[in-house]
Enzyme design. Structure first.
Site, PDB file in Angstrom:
ATOM      1  N   GLU A  44       0.861  -1.185   0.000  1.00  0.00           N
ATOM      2  CA  GLU A  44       0.000   0.000   0.000  1.00  0.00           C
ATOM      3  C   GLU A  44       0.897   1.234   0.000  1.00  0.00           C
ATOM      4  OE1 GLU A  44      -3.709   2.145   2.384  1.00  0.00           O
ATOM      5  OE2 GLU A  44      -2.446   0.690   3.444  1.00  0.00           O
ATOM      6  N   ASP A  69       4.902   4.825   3.700  1.00  0.00           N
ATOM      7  CA  ASP A  69       4.536   6.231   3.848  1.00  0.00           C
ATOM      8  C   ASP A  69       5.790   7.055   4.115  1.00  0.00           C
ATOM      9  OD1 ASP A  69       1.439   7.407   4.353  1.00  0.00           O
ATOM     10  OD2 ASP A  69       3.076   8.788   4.823  1.00  0.00           O
ATOM     11  N   ASP A 118      -3.534  11.802  -2.410  1.00  0.00           N
ATOM     12  CA  ASP A 118      -3.665  13.241  -2.593  1.00  0.00           C
ATOM     13  C   ASP A 118      -4.100  13.512  -4.029  1.00  0.00           C
ATOM     14  OD1 ASP A 118      -3.254  16.037  -2.901  1.00  0.00           O
ATOM     15  OD2 ASP A 118      -1.685  16.004  -1.373  1.00  0.00           O
ATOM     16  N   LYS A 122      -4.556  20.764  -9.149  1.00  0.00           N
ATOM     17  CA  LYS A 122      -4.083  21.713 -10.147  1.00  0.00           C
ATOM     18  C   LYS A 122      -3.384  20.991 -11.295  1.00  0.00           C
ATOM     19  CE  LYS A 122      -3.511  25.563  -6.918  1.00  0.00           C
ATOM     20  NZ  LYS A 122      -2.571  26.557  -6.351  1.00  0.00           N
ATOM     21  N   ASP A 154     -12.501   9.268  -2.545  1.00  0.00           N
ATOM     22  CA  ASP A 154     -13.775   9.979  -2.427  1.00  0.00           C
ATOM     23  C   ASP A 154     -13.839  11.120  -3.433  1.00  0.00           C
ATOM     24  OD1 ASP A 154     -11.720  11.376  -0.875  1.00  0.00           O
ATOM     25  OD2 ASP A 154     -13.333  12.797  -0.457  1.00  0.00           O
ATOM     26  N   THR A 191     -10.287   2.424   5.229  1.00  0.00           N
ATOM     27  CA  THR A 191      -9.222   3.255   5.771  1.00  0.00           C
ATOM     28  C   THR A 191      -9.844   4.247   6.751  1.00  0.00           C
ATOM     29  OG1 THR A 191      -9.358   5.092   4.195  1.00  0.00           O
ATOM     30  CG2 THR A 191      -8.150   3.128   3.492  1.00  0.00           C
ATOM     31  N   TYR A 193      -9.724   7.486   6.460  1.00  0.00           N
ATOM     32  CA  TYR A 193     -10.394   8.478   5.630  1.00  0.00           C
ATOM     33  C   TYR A 193     -11.739   7.960   5.124  1.00  0.00           C
ATOM     34  CZ  TYR A 193      -7.116  12.372   4.911  1.00  0.00           C
ATOM     35  OH  TYR A 193      -6.347  13.503   5.055  1.00  0.00           O
ATOM     36  N   GLU A 194     -11.767   6.710   4.740  1.00  0.00           N
ATOM     37  CA  GLU A 194     -12.996   6.125   4.193  1.00  0.00           C
ATOM     38  C   GLU A 194     -14.112   6.162   5.213  1.00  0.00           C
ATOM     39  OE1 GLU A 194     -14.378   2.002   1.910  1.00  0.00           O
ATOM     40  OE2 GLU A 194     -12.277   2.359   2.461  1.00  0.00           O
TER      41      GLU A 194
END
Length: 216
Positions: A44, A69, A118, A122, A154, A191, A193-194
């Site tokens: 991951e 990470d 992320d 832009k 998301d 996760t 965030y999920e």
């Protein structure tokens, strides 16, 4: 995922070399030796605080997992979970996910997870998106022939961009979910965030994409 700097995080990682690999370049091409088995290897990239990769390792002891990470505090929180679970099939790397070929040999990885990366919205930052063609070229190099990326987000814009990027690169879109939690998809592991976004009622997008077999 951006988190505040955690006091003592560096010491935590340094004191647990059995979980956080201190010299990952030395294991390039030899991860099966590190795990002491011949199981498949899933990684991951951008693991957040480690909830997803830890729960996957719990659910699938027949697969080896590596969570990656760049943020040291993030890795320390994942280490907390790993220490509590004592999982022999999970290792952590505090390294830059854009330099994967320094840590994995050609065809050494079986599957890559990208969760809530992320979006870099832009246009000038397109090359930083983990589903851009430059990252896909690196992923293809370390993956087995017909290796897959499983991607969740998301962010609708990033999802649409990623579908196009996968297709333009020549990958096969195996399955797509436009609202994962409203689908019949089973055994979904979330996760951090999920959980946050789904609790707000936001749809979660998911895709499984496969690289072409260039050995044929």
């Amino acid at each position: 995922m951006r988190v505040r700097k955690r006091h003592g995080a560096e010491e935590m990682l340094a004191n647990n070399p059995q979980f956080v690999v201190p010299d990952p370049k030395n294991w390039r091409g030899h991860w099966k030796e590190r795990f002491s088995n011949g199981h498949s290897l899933h990684i991951e990239i951008g693991m957040g605080k480690g909830q997803f990769i830890t729960e996957m390792a719990k659910a699938h002891p027949e697969i080896n997992y590596i969570g990656i990470d760049l943020q040291i505090s993030v890795v320390s929180f994942a280490l907390d979970k790993l220490q509590a679970a004592e999982l022999p099939n999970l290792q952590l790397l505090h390294v830059d996910g854009s330099a994967l070929t320094e840590y994995f040999a050609d065809s050494e990885v079986d599957l890559i997870y990208l969760n809530f990366s992320d979006p870099w919205p832009k246009k000038k930052h397109e090359k930083r998106r983990l589903t851009s063609k430059n990252f896909l070229a690196v992923d293809e190099e370390i993956l087995q022939p017909c290796g897959q990326i499983h991607f969740k987000t998301d962010n609708q814009g990033l999802f649409e961009y990623s579908l196009a990027s996968f297709s333009q690169y020549g990958m096969t879109i195996k399955q797509v979910w436009l609202d994962l939690h409203a689908s019949e998809f089973t055994n979904n592991i979330m996760t951090e965030y999920e959980e946050k976004f789904s609790n707000k009622g936001q749809p979660i997008y998911r895709v499984e994409a496969e690289f072409p077999d260039k050995t044929q």
